[in-house]
Design a protein around this motif. Structure first.
Motif, short mmCIF file in Angstrom:
data_model
loop_
_atom_site.label_atom_id
_atom_site.label_comp_id
_atom_site.label_asym_id
_atom_site.label_seq_id
_atom_site.Cartn_x
_atom_site.Cartn_y
_atom_site.Cartn_z
N LEU A 276 -42.83 3.12 -28.99
CA LEU A 276 -42.96 3.21 -27.53
C LEU A 276 -42.67 1.86 -26.88
O LEU A 276 -42.05 1.80 -25.81
CB LEU A 276 -44.36 3.70 -27.16
CG LEU A 276 -44.69 5.14 -27.55
CD1 LEU A 276 -46.13 5.47 -27.20
CD2 LEU A 276 -43.74 6.12 -26.89
N GLN A 277 -43.11 0.78 -27.52
CA GLN A 277 -42.85 -0.56 -26.97
C GLN A 277 -41.35 -0.85 -26.94
O GLN A 277 -40.83 -1.39 -25.96
CB GLN A 277 -43.59 -1.62 -27.81
CG GLN A 277 -45.09 -1.59 -27.64
CD GLN A 277 -45.81 -2.46 -28.66
OE1 GLN A 277 -45.19 -3.24 -29.39
NE2 GLN A 277 -47.13 -2.32 -28.73
N TRP A 278 -40.63 -0.49 -28.00
CA TRP A 278 -39.19 -0.70 -28.03
C TRP A 278 -38.47 0.22 -27.03
O TRP A 278 -37.48 -0.19 -26.40
CB TRP A 278 -38.66 -0.49 -29.44
CG TRP A 278 -38.85 -1.71 -30.30
CD1 TRP A 278 -39.94 -2.03 -31.06
CD2 TRP A 278 -37.93 -2.80 -30.45
NE1 TRP A 278 -39.77 -3.25 -31.67
CE2 TRP A 278 -38.53 -3.74 -31.32
CE3 TRP A 278 -36.67 -3.06 -29.95
CZ2 TRP A 278 -37.91 -4.92 -31.68
CZ3 TRP A 278 -36.03 -4.24 -30.33
CH2 TRP A 278 -36.65 -5.16 -31.17
N CYS A 279 -38.98 1.41 -26.86
CA CYS A 279 -38.39 2.31 -25.86
C CYS A 279 -38.58 1.75 -24.45
O CYS A 279 -37.66 1.82 -23.62
CB CYS A 279 -39.03 3.70 -25.96
SG CYS A 279 -38.52 4.65 -27.41
N ASP A 280 -39.75 1.18 -24.18
CA ASP A 280 -39.98 0.57 -22.87
C ASP A 280 -39.06 -0.62 -22.66
O ASP A 280 -38.55 -0.85 -21.55
CB ASP A 280 -41.44 0.10 -22.76
CG ASP A 280 -42.41 1.26 -22.59
OD1 ASP A 280 -41.96 2.38 -22.27
OD2 ASP A 280 -43.63 1.05 -22.80
N LYS A 281 -38.82 -1.38 -23.73
CA LYS A 281 -37.92 -2.53 -23.64
C LYS A 281 -36.50 -2.06 -23.31
O LYS A 281 -35.81 -2.67 -22.47
CB LYS A 281 -37.94 -3.31 -24.96
CG LYS A 281 -37.15 -4.61 -24.93
CD LYS A 281 -37.32 -5.36 -26.25
CE LYS A 281 -36.52 -6.67 -26.25
NZ LYS A 281 -36.67 -7.40 -27.54
N LEU A 282 -36.08 -0.97 -23.95
CA LEU A 282 -34.76 -0.42 -23.64
C LEU A 282 -34.69 0.04 -22.19
O LEU A 282 -33.69 -0.19 -21.51
CB LEU A 282 -34.44 0.74 -24.58
CG LEU A 282 -33.10 1.43 -24.35
CD1 LEU A 282 -31.95 0.48 -24.65
CD2 LEU A 282 -32.98 2.68 -25.21
N SER A 283 -35.74 0.69 -21.70
CA SER A 283 -35.76 1.16 -20.32
C SER A 283 -35.56 0.02 -19.34
O SER A 283 -34.85 0.15 -18.34
CB SER A 283 -37.08 1.87 -20.01
OG SER A 283 -37.18 3.08 -20.74
N SER A 284 -36.19 -1.12 -19.63
CA SER A 284 -36.07 -2.26 -18.73
C SER A 284 -34.65 -2.81 -18.70
O SER A 284 -34.21 -3.40 -17.71
CB SER A 284 -37.05 -3.37 -19.13
OG SER A 284 -36.68 -3.96 -20.37
#
Length: 232
Positions: free
Chosen positions: A80-88
């Motif tokens: 989830l943390q990496w997915c949030d990073k991608l979203s940003s």
């Protein structure tokens, strides 16, 4: 699974990237940037995979990239943390991407003909809502749904919620994940792809511009699919 006329359908389910918006390259670049710290070979492998499998959700891709390319097993929280990073990284680029040719006219035409339109995307659900709102597309879609739900689950839920049968619906996509969703639902499918990069099996109906199917059919009577079946 072969569509013949828009007048067959009461509901169109659209993928988003590469179907509504010209945002496929933005996603490829964003995935590459996410893995840039691990070196050019890893970045290239990630971009190549994203180019080949654009419709797969990032919740599946990111743990695979870490496992297969880096030998790292991510926890659910880390995914989830990496997915949030991608979203940003990707959000503003996708919002800024142009609509594909004919899309604005098609969406207006579907409203005029009272044909439902829904988005079924591999983009994370909350991110998708922001993109659709910021691009001014909300009025054209009855629902916009994204991952982590699987596309076939979303498609079936849309049919149940709207009292639709599978033969009233058409799925429009640009990747095998979209084709497989339609296949799993026994739903007609229209592919959007350039001839040189067509990923679909032989016999699939594919257009490079959606207007070749939608706008070419716009002059036909706007009889709903259900009414057409009753008249038959």
């Amino acid at each position: 699974m072969t569509p013949t006329s828009l007048s067959q359908y009461d509901c169109i389910l659209f993928d988003f990237d590469g179907v509504i918006a010209d945002s496929v390259d933005a996603k490829i670049t964003a995935f590459g940037a996410l893995y840039d710290e691990f070196g050019p070979d890893v970045r290239q492998a990630v971009e190549d995979y994203q180019r080949a499998v654009p419709g797969e959700t990032r919740y599946d891709k990111i743990p695979r990239f870490h496992r297969d390319l880096l030998g790292i097993t991510l926890s659910e929280d880390e995914v989830l943390q990496w997915c949030d990073k991608l979203s940003s990284i990707v959000l503003d680029e996708v919002v800024a991407s142009a609509l594909l040719p004919d899309v604005a006219d098609i969406l207006a035409m579907l409203v005029r003909r009272n044909i439902q339109a829904h988005i079924v995307s591999g983009t994370p659900h909350d991110e998708l809502q922001i993109i659709i709102e910021r691009k001014g597309l909300s009025p054209f879609f009855k629902t916009t749904r994204g991952s982590p739900e699987k596309k076939d689950v979303i498609a079936r839920d849309i049919m149940r919620a709207n009292g639709l049968t599978v033969d009233q619906c058409l799925f429009v996509g640009d990747a095998m994940t979209d084709y497989n969703c339609a296949l799993a639902c026994d739903m007609d499918f229209l592919g959007r792809a350039e001839k040189a990069t067509n990923p679909f099996p032989e016999g699939t109906t594919v257009v490079d511009r959606l207007g070749k199917f939608f706008i070419a059919d716009d002059g036909k009577p706007a009889t709903s699919a259900s009414a057409s079946r009753k008249a038959a």
